[in-house]
Design a protein around this motif. Structure first.
Motif, PDB file in Angstrom:
ATOM      1  N   GLU A 150       0.813  -1.222   0.000  1.00 42.59           N
ATOM      2  CA  GLU A 150       0.000   0.000   0.000  1.00 42.59           C
ATOM      3  C   GLU A 150       0.849   1.274   0.000  1.00 42.59           C
ATOM      4  N   PRO A 151       1.828   1.434   0.924  1.00 41.39           N
ATOM      5  CA  PRO A 151       2.650   2.660   0.844  1.00 41.39           C
ATOM      6  C   PRO A 151       3.450   2.749  -0.446  1.00 41.39           C
ATOM      7  N   LEU A 152       3.849   1.608  -1.003  1.00 40.03           N
ATOM      8  CA  LEU A 152       4.590   1.648  -2.257  1.00 40.03           C
ATOM      9  C   LEU A 152       3.691   2.128  -3.391  1.00 40.03           C
ATOM     10  N   ARG A 153       2.436   1.662  -3.394  1.00 34.31           N
ATOM     11  CA  ARG A 153       1.500   2.150  -4.407  1.00 34.31           C
ATOM     12  C   ARG A 153       1.308   3.658  -4.292  1.00 34.31           C
ATOM     13  N   MET A 154       1.282   4.166  -3.055  1.00 37.43           N
ATOM     14  CA  MET A 154       1.131   5.604  -2.846  1.00 37.43           C
ATOM     15  C   MET A 154       2.334   6.364  -3.390  1.00 37.43           C
ATOM     16  N   VAL A 155       3.537   5.856  -3.110  1.00 40.18           N
ATOM     17  CA  VAL A 155       4.758   6.494  -3.621  1.00 40.18           C
ATOM     18  C   VAL A 155       4.732   6.527  -5.148  1.00 40.18           C
ATOM     19  N   SER A 156       4.415   5.380  -5.757  1.00 39.44           N
ATOM     20  CA  SER A 156       4.392   5.307  -7.223  1.00 39.44           C
ATOM     21  C   SER A 156       3.347   6.257  -7.805  1.00 39.44           C
ATOM     22  N   SER A 157       2.174   6.324  -7.169  1.00 42.11           N
ATOM     23  CA  SER A 157       1.104   7.181  -7.678  1.00 42.11           C
ATOM     24  C   SER A 157       1.505   8.645  -7.640  1.00 42.11           C
ATOM     25  N   TYR A 158       2.112   9.079  -6.523  1.00 40.01           N
ATOM     26  CA  TYR A 158       2.492  10.485  -6.418  1.00 40.01           C
ATOM     27  C   TYR A 158       3.669  10.825  -7.334  1.00 40.01           C
ATOM     28  N   LEU A 159       4.565   9.866  -7.548  1.00 43.13           N
ATOM     29  CA  LEU A 159       5.652  10.117  -8.502  1.00 43.13           C
ATOM     30  C   LEU A 159       5.094  10.306  -9.911  1.00 43.13           C
ATOM     31  N   GLN A 160       4.139   9.466 -10.276  1.00 49.41           N
ATOM     32  CA  GLN A 160       3.516   9.612 -11.597  1.00 49.41           C
ATOM     33  C   GLN A 160       2.755  10.932 -11.697  1.00 49.41           C
ATOM     34  N   LEU A 161       2.110  11.362 -10.592  1.00 48.96           N
ATOM     35  CA  LEU A 161       1.381  12.631 -10.584  1.00 48.96           C
ATOM     36  C   LEU A 161       2.338  13.810 -10.758  1.00 48.96           C
ATOM     37  N   ILE A 162       3.482  13.745 -10.068  1.00 44.96           N
ATOM     38  CA  ILE A 162       4.492  14.806 -10.216  1.00 44.96           C
ATOM     39  C   ILE A 162       4.979  14.864 -11.655  1.00 44.96           C
TER      40      ILE A 162
END
Length: 360
Positions: A150-162
């Protein structure tokens, strides 16, 4: 102190035997079979206690529970069970001592059996601790893999958003840093998925059944078709046997070995051959390549989790593939090893049980 239950009758000089023993052991003189470390019974009372002793020994299984029989001179009673008219070796008896008793010989015999019992109990204790430890490790690996997702998915999602929102505003360094972060997150995801798969080998495996390795190899090659074409690899094989195993895990095993053989092929197109040889009740399955080979000092540690011999830029991967192979082979009660020469290639060999004969 070890407890010996004395089941010798009065005619067997019960009082004298008790006095002999009680200076060295804790002696239980109860007339019914109870929990003890060793049972001392005589040839006349043995048939009387046979059923209760059998139950006690069975309850102690697999811990060694010794029974010693005192055999008297010129005894007319046959030590025979279950048919008193047929002379047989006494059932349950681990040792026989003759009367009159030699105290030093008796103590040596009893002490030897008691040491075996203690070793048996210690072994079962360590086996129990190991089973609990393995269960805890499996639970930890499974929980950690899920909790990290779950935290890894959050990191990946925000990196893609940036990257989507601010990609145009980043300079070259910023784009490079973002690329490193995305790559790191992807590699972490692959490692977690590999760890999750590793932890599930025992808990999520299918039932063992007869498996045709020719079909397994075909499936593995089909799954690797894009990689085979990319590297212009050639895979050949002998006719492979049927074995007892989990078809899905065996496909993963062979697929991992083929994938590694392709990946570490060196400059020339990979040439890989799969063969089989029967040795007793096992099949030895070998995957041979002509790749870069493995240094002798590294040939044992490559089967450990997260062990990599090359950096990620040279050869991508998580370092779990061969550890997963080892775990799958362990589940099949087999062995896996590698024979390799640097610059000349490697041969990975694993053993699997021969499939049971279905009969006529």
């Amino acid at each position: 102190m070890n407890t010996i239950q004395l089941l010798v009758g009065d005619e067997g000089n019960r009082t004298a035997v008790r006095r002999l023993l009680e200076k060295h052991y804790e002696v239980d003189t109860d007339r019914t079979v109870r929990k003890a470390d060793l049972y001392l019974v005589d040839d006349r009372t043995f048939p009387e206690y046979h059923t209760d002793l059998s139950e006690r020994v069975e309850q102690s299984h697999p811990v060694f529970c010794p029974v010693v029989l005192v055999r008297r001179e010129a005894n007319g009673v046959q030590i025979s069970l279950p048919n008193p008219n047929e002379r047989e070796d006494p059932v349950l008896v681990d040792d026989i001592v003759d009367a009159p008793l030699d105290r030093n010989l008796l103590f040596r015999r009893l002490d030897t059996l008691l040491v075996r019992r203690r070793q048996s109990k210690d072994l079962m204790h360590y086996v129990s601790k190991l089973e609990k430890s393995n269960a805890s490790l499996k639970q930890f690996a499974y929980a950690a893999s899920h909790d990290l997702q779950e935290p890894l998915r959050m990191v990946s999602s925000y990196l893609q958003l940036i990257e989507r929102r601010y990609g145009d505003a980043l300079d070259d360094d910023g784009e490079e840093f973002l690329e490193y972060a995305v790559d790191g997150a992807e590699r972490m995801r692959d490692m977690i998925e590999g760890l999750l798969e590793y932890s599930r080998v025992d808990t999520r495996g299918e039932m063992m059944e007869t498996v045709d390795l020719n079909r397994v190899l075909e499936d593995a090659i089909a799954n690797l078709q894009m990689k085979i074409e990319e590297y212009d690899a050639t895979i050949t094989s002998d006719s492979l046997p049927s074995v007892e195993g989990d078809g899905g895990q065996l496909r993963q095993l062979i697929q991992n070995l083929l994938s590694n053989a392709i990946e570490y092929s060196g400059e020339d197109p990979p040439r890989i051959h799969v063969s089989a040889e029967r040795v007793g009740t096992e099949w030895q399955i070998s995957v041979r390549d002509d790749g870069i080979g493995i240094d002798p000092d590294d040939q044992n540690r490559i089967f450990d989790v997260f062990q990599r011999l090359h950096n990620h830029d040279e050869h991508p991967g998580t370092g779990i593939g061969l550890a997963l192979c080892q775990r799958i082979v362990d589940r099949h009660d087999g062995r896996i090893w590698v024979d390799s020469t640097v610059g000349e290639g490697s041969t990975f060999t694993f053993t699997l049980p021969v499939a049971a004969d279905p009969g006529p």
